[in-house]
Scaffold this active site. Sequence first.
Site: not given
Ligand code: ADP
Ligand code: F6P
Length: 473
Positions: A164, A373
């Site tokens: 990811h 990212d």
């Molecule tokens: P990462 O996997 O690094 O956290 P992504 O942008 O790919 O980053 O995914 C983040 C996910 O978490 C998205 O689906 C987003 O809507 C969700 N998210 C982030 N912040 C919040 C929040 N405060 N409340 C609910 N969902 C959240």
């Molecule tokens: O893909 C990035 C990631 O490490 C995922 O494994 C996980 O969904 C997300 O970020 C949140 O991280 P953590 O599980 O360390 O809170």
Amino acid sequence: MTAPTFDLVIAANRLPVDKEVAEDGSVEWRRSPGGLVTAMESVMRGREAAWIGWSGDAGDPPEPFEENGMYLVPIGLTEDEVTNYYEGYSNDTLWPLYHDVIVPATFRRRWRSSYERINQRFAEAVSEVAAQGATVWLHDYQLQRVPALLRAIRPDLRIGWFNHIPFPPVEIFMQLPGRETLLEGLLGADFLGFQVRADAANFREACRRLLHSTVKGEVVTAPDGRRVRAAAVPISIDVEELRALATSPETLQRAKEIRAEMGDPEVLLLGVDRLDYTKGIRHRLKAYGELLADGRLDPHKTRLVQIATPSRERLQAYRVLRGQIEQTVGRINGDHADFEDTPVLYMRRSFPKEEMAAIYAAADVALVTPLRDGMNLVAKEFVTCARDDAALVLSEFAGAAGELKRAYLCNPHDVDRLKQTITAAISAPIDERRKRMRAMRRAVLSNDVHHWAEAFLASLQAAPELPAGETDR
Ligand code: ADP
Ligand code: F6P
């Protein structure tokens, strides 16, 4: 009692739900943070499968249980294992290394041995619930040794792994002590999926340079002679479901209320991130603060909503970042707020899906400006939910930039250019913003999360060959 077995087994560091123990000792299960769970949640609905993962809590694991039709098998981690495997090797060695070393990676020998032990634990847990010849879908950088460890005990399984996060260029990956072990671990799989083509190419190049593997096109020959395909399968979101939610009368009404509650600003900017140094929140705030100070944005007419969900809070780099962000928010508001206007609204809360959709629909410009990212699902969620005349400012260093080419692309390290890009997005003619948004929506629609999952599983079944209908790249 023997465990039930499944034809499809998922393993990720975390279960899709995290265990939360309330003060009165009662246990609640909450949705785990991050993009992995967002994507897999909709893909797994209605499929009969087991999911192996950590419950997010140190101590003895709870018994396996069923949730939304899935059989969840919690993996236990002791306090020491949380420190060494999760916080240490996964998030203080691999995470920074795989994200262009934005902060220095830390190397500790005891973290590495803990990672190996926990990966073995995952492999054994998968093996217990996998039916003969089952398909196993492993996820992410925390489980890179599992493919080989699992193959050693269950050669009958079809094993796939999806990363990811980015896979770094070999010049950075080479810094990792014992780097060959991770590559050999991954080559235990039949198919390896990456977010973008450059990540898959980086992995193949690492195999060529460090293991002296033969690489032909997308196929790497593993040390045991098996051929393993490593290719890009960009992740996505459930576009149809989210679009239906975002365009419902309730969401549109709520979006209006959100703007009204903020005093109906002329320009509503939005950032949504886990509070992580990869996300570029500090650079974004700096650019915004300077735009206010330069008088190019009016603090009485502009709001920035920055949602920053807490993440990995026991790690020093994350604590330092939180301090810096909160100080910067305080400084910007201290310089520009009055009794009516607060230029930055900073929130750490988690919101339900409905409220997230309304926040996206309320915004004029989303600032998705990570320094690095793998994909960034927030960018795709915004495009799905936003008004047609809204704009997306997107970092060139997010995997999503490969698909969302009509975003206002920027280099977040270059604060002056970032400022220019933000003002360009704000002041662009509505027609231009609409055209860009429509093009981005088409891009998101052409690859939703179901397409992603089917593409991954088809590649896994066909590996090392291409699935029927796919042509060589
Ligand atoms: P990462 O996997 O690094 O956290 P992504 O942008 O790919 O980053 O995914 C983040 C996910 O978490 C998205 O689906 C987003 O809507 C969700 N998210 C982030 N912040 C919040 C929040 N405060 N409340 C609910 N969902 C959240
Ligand atoms: O893909 C990035 C990631 O490490 C995922 O494994 C996980 O969904 C997300 O970020 C949140 O991280 P953590 O599980 O360390 O809170």
